[in-house]
Design a protein around this motif. Structure first.
Motif, PDB file in Angstrom:
ATOM      1  N   LYS A   1     -34.224 -56.889  45.664  1.00  0.00           N
ATOM      2  CA  LYS A   1     -34.379 -57.646  44.418  1.00  0.00           C
ATOM      3  C   LYS A   1     -35.320 -56.970  43.417  1.00  0.00           C
ATOM      4  N   ASN A   2     -36.323 -56.275  43.912  1.00  0.00           N
ATOM      5  CA  ASN A   2     -37.323 -55.726  42.996  1.00  0.00           C
ATOM      6  C   ASN A   2     -37.133 -54.244  42.714  1.00  0.00           C
TER       7      ASN A   2
ATOM      8  N   PRO B   1     -32.451 -52.907  41.800  1.00  0.00           N
ATOM      9  CA  PRO B   1     -31.928 -53.168  40.453  1.00  0.00           C
ATOM     10  C   PRO B   1     -32.511 -52.234  39.395  1.00  0.00           C
ATOM     11  N   PHE B   2     -33.731 -51.767  39.614  1.00  0.00           N
ATOM     12  CA  PHE B   2     -34.333 -50.848  38.658  1.00  0.00           C
ATOM     13  C   PHE B   2     -33.769 -49.443  38.801  1.00  0.00           C
TER      14      PHE B   2
END
Lengths: 322, 307
Positions: free
Chosen positions: B216-217, B220-221
Motif C-alpha cells: 500500500k505504501n 504504488p509509488f
C-alpha cells in the motif's frame, strides 16, 4: 496545587537516546526525566536539534533507547515487550506529525488513510461500521464525509493536518504525541488546528505531549512545560509559573526571544543570548532538582542557592506590587 | 452618492461549504489513460505495435510454419524469389516462404520477451521489496548480488544451454535464472529511497505490517519506475534472445526464430538483401515500438504529469 494526587499516565525515567554513525556516538537525549499526568497537555520546548522530537519518537518507540525506560500506565513499554502489550500501546499512544504533506500516503484515498489503524487491528464489525467510524472521525475534525474518496494532494495544509488528527483519533488513544503539529502550517490556520486539538482533548479526555518551539503557542495550549537544551531538560514547571519565574538562563533567553506585538515594547526589549560556554560551571555536577512544588530546574547546589535567592526576590516584588 | 443599503446583504458564512473541494474527482488510472492518449505520436506507435503483435500471434496459427519442413527444397525455381503478391517477403535459399517464417519467428521472440520479463519482474519485485525493507536480509543479499552480477551472463547462458540443451523452455530458464537479481537490486534501491519517509513512519505508528506497507505504501509509488524498467526490459530480452539464437545458443533448429534467421541470411546480404533486411526491420519495429509505448506509459503513470 499539588501534582501528587494526579494520576501519572506516562513516565519517562533516565531516558537516553544515542545515535551511532560509523563509530562516532552522539547522545541526542541525556538523562531525561518527567511525568505526564492524565488529562494534561505537557509541552516540550527547545531550539532545533535539542532532542525534543527524539524524545517524542522514543516514546512512540521509533527510536530505541540506549538507557532508561518509558512507563505507560505502570507498564514498561520501551525495549522488548510482548505482542499483546505492543498492540495495546500502539492503540493507546498515537502521533500527530509535523508535516501534513509528508505524513499522508499520497497514493491512498483519505478513506484508506483514516481507516489504516482500523484495518490493522480490525476494530470494526463490518464494512458499514468502518465507514460510519471514518465518517464520524472526519466529522469530528470538521471535514466532510464526501472527502473520503479524495486524495491527500487535493487538500489544503490545514485540512491535511486534520486528516492526520482524524487518523490518530479513530484509534481512540489516551495519549497523543503531537510533534510540532502546527509549525508546517500557515499562520492563518494554526489557531484552527490548535482549537480543534483542545476541543478533542476536552471531548475525549485526551492527554497530549506537545512538542514545539513556538513559545506563544505553547503558552496557549499547555498545562506544564519542559524546556530542553542540547538533549538535556533544564527546567520543568507549570505554564504560568515558568513564564512568571523563569530560573534557568536558557529559559530566560528563550522567553526573551518571543516577539512582542507592541513595537514600543519590542524595541525596548533586551535579548538575552545564552552561551553555554560562558557560564560558571564550577561545583558538583548539576541535576534536575525541585525548587518549588512542581517547578524543577537543572542545577547544582551552588546554582540552586542563586536561583532560590532570585525566586524569593521575584516573589517579594510581586507581593509588593499587589 | 446615496447610500443604497439594499444593494448589499450580509452573506452567511457556512463552515461546511468552505471545506468543500470544487475540483473534479481525481482518479489515478483515469489520469494515466488521459495523459497516455493525449500524445498522438505514441498512440500511432501503439497502434503499429498492437498490429504487429496481434498479427504475429495470429498469422502462424494459419500458416503452420515449421522451419524443418521445406517441400520446395529441390525446386530451383522456388529459391530466392523476390517479394511478390504470392510471397510478400519472397523465398529463401531452400524455398521456404519468408513471410511465414518472419511472423513465426516474431511470435517466438515476443513470447520469450514477455514471459521472461514477467517472470523476472515478479520475482525481482517481490525479493527487491523485502530486500529494501529488511536490513538483515540486505547484509547477505548484497553479497549474493555481488557474486552473481560479477559472473558474465554469456558464460551462464553458454554453460546452461550446453547442459539443458537448446529449446523454448530452457531458453526461458536461462534468461530468468540470474536476471531477476538485477530487477531485485533496482527495486531494493527504490524501496530504500522511500522507506524512511514520514508517511511510512506514520503507518508504523498505526501498527501496519511490513507486507501492507509494501503493497500500500511502497509499490504504488514505484509504478512509474517499474513501467520504465519493463519498457526497457521487454525489447532488451527480445534482442538478447535474437543474440543468443544468432550465436546458436538460443532456440534450436526446430523453432522459428528471428535471430537464427538473421544469422542464416547474413551470407545473402549482398546478393538478396531482402532476406536479411526484412527480419531485421521486423525486429526493429517490434523493439522500438514496444520501447516507445512503454516509455509513454511510464511517463503517464507518473502523477506529476497529470496536472
Amino acid at each position: 496545587m499539588s501534582n501528587k494526587d494526579k494520576e501519572v499516565l506516562l513516565s519517562v525515567k533516565n531516558l537516553e537516546v544515542t545515535f551511532h554513525n560509523e563509530g562516532r556516538r552522539f547522545r541526542a537525549v541525556k538523562n531525561a526525566n518527567f511525568d505526564i499526568y492524565k488529562g494534561e497537555t505537557f509541552s516540550l520546548v527547545g531550539e532545533s536539534g535539542s532532542g525534543k522530537t527524539t524524545i517524542g519518537r522514543a516514546i512512540m518507540r521509533i527510536n530505541t533507547l540506549s538507557a532508561g525506560e518509558v512507563i505507560f500506565k505502570g507498564k514498561r513499554i520501551s525495549g522488548k515487550i510482548s505482542k499483546e502489550d505492543d498492540r495495546d500501546v500502539i492503540r493507546s499512544i498515537q502521533m500527530i506529525f509535523q508535516d501534513p504533506a509528508a505524513s499522508l500516503n499520497e497514493r491512498a484515498t483519505i478513506e484508506y488513510c483514516v481507516s489504516e489503524g482500523l484495518y490493522n487491528f480490525h476494530l470494526y464489525k463490518d464494512e458499514e461500521e468502518r465507514i460510519a467510524k471514518v465518517d464520524k472521525a472526519l466529522e469530528d475534525v470538521g471535514l466532510l464525509p464526501e472527502h473520503k474518496s479524495r486524495y491527500p494532494h487535493e487538500f489544503s495544509g490545514g485540512q491535511r493536518q486534520r486528516v492526520g488528527i482524524a487518523r490518530a483519533m479513530i484509534m481512540e488513544p489516551e495519549l497523543i504525541v503531537a510533534d510540532e503539529p502546527i509549525s508546517a502550517l500557515d499562520v492563518s490556520i494554526r489557531a484552527q488546528v490548535l482549537n480543534l486539538m483542545n476541543k478533542l482533548k476536552e471531548e475525549k479526555g485526551l492527554t497530549y505531549l506537545f512538542i514545539a518551539h513556538d513559545l506563544s503557542v505553547v503558552r496557549f495550549i499547555s498545562d506544564r512545560i519542559a524546556v530542553i537544551h542540547l538533549g538535556r531538560i533544564v527546567e520543568i514547571a507549570e505554564t504560568e509559573e515558568l513564564f512568571k519565574h523563569p530560573l534557568h538562563p536558557y529559559t530566560i533567553s528563550l522567553l526573551s526571544a518571543v516577539p512582542m506585538p507592541d513595537p514600543q515594547i519590542e524595541k525596548a526589549k533586551k535579548l538575552v543570548v545564552y552561551d553555554e560556554s560562558k557560564r560558571d560551571h564550577s561545583g558538583p555536577k548539576p541535576v534536575l532538582q525541585e525548587i518549588r512544588p512542581g517547578h524543577f530546574v537543572f542545577a547544582n547546589d551552588r546554582e540552586m542557592a542563586e536561583y532560590e535567592a532570585k525566586l524569593q526576590e521575584m516573589e517579594k516584588a510581586e507581593a509588593s506590587a499587589k | 452618492m446615496t447610500n443604497k443599503d439594499n444593494l448589499f446583504t450580509f452573506a452567511d458564512f457556512d463552515e461546511k461549504e468552505s471545506e468543500r473541494i470544487a475540483a473534479p474527482r481525481y482518479s489515478y488510472w483515469k489520469s494515466v489513460w488521459r495523459t497516455f492518449i493525449h500524445n498522438k505520436v505514441t498512440v500511432t506507435v501503439c497502434i503499429i505495435m498492437l498490429t504487429v503483435v496481434i498479427f504475429s500471434m495470429i498469422q502462424p496459427i494459419f500458416s503452420k510454419y515449421d522451419p524443418m519442413y521445406a517441400p520446395n527444397i529441390n525446386d530451383a525455381s522456388m529459391k530466392f524469389l523476390k517479394p511478390s503478391l504470392q510471397y510478400p517477403f519472397g523465398t529463401d535459399n531452400i524455398g521456404r516462404n519468408l513471410f511465414d517464417g518472419v511472423w513465426a519467428g516474431a511470435k517466438n521472440s515476443l513470447i520469450i520477451g514477455f514471459v521472461c520479463t514477467f517472470i523476472n519482474m515478479i520475482i525481482g519485485i517481490a525479493v527487491g521489496a523485502l530486500w529494501g525493507f529488511s536490513k538483515s536480509m540486505d547484509k547477505w543479499m548484497i553479497e549474493v548480488y555481488n557474486v552473481v552480477s560479477n559472473v558474465p551472463f554469456l558464460l551462464i547462458a553458454m554453460i546452461l544451454s550446453y547442459v539443458l540443451g537448446s529449446g523454448f523452455k530452457s531458453l526461458i530458464f536461462i534468461m530468468c535464472v540470474s536476471n531477476w537479481i538485477y530487477v531485485a537490486y533496482f527495486i531494493r534501491t527504490q524501496v530504500m529511497i522511500i522507506r524512511d519517509r514520514e508517511y511510512n513512519l506514520a503507518s508504523r505508528c498505526l501498527g501496519t505490517s511490513t507486507w501492507t506497507m509494501i503493497t500500500k505504501n511502497i509499490l504504488p509509488f514505484l509504478i512509474s519506475v517499474i513501467m520504465t524498467y519493463v519498457a526497457r526490459e521487454i525489447p532488451a530480452t527480445i534482442s538478447y534472445e535474437v543474440f543468443l539464437s544468432y550465436l546458436g545458443l538460443g532456440l534450436g533448429q526446430d523453432n522459428a526464430s528471428l535471430g537464427r534467421m538473421i544469422s542464416q541470411y547474413t551470407t545473402y546480404m549482398n546478393a538478396y538483401p531482402h532476406l536479411f533486411w526484412i527480419p531485421v526491420s521486423v525486429l526493429a519495429i517490434i523493439s522500438v515500438s514496444l520501447y516507445i509505448v512503454g516509455q509513454a506509459l511510464a511517463d503517464a503513470s507518473d502523477p506529476r504529469t497529470h496536472m
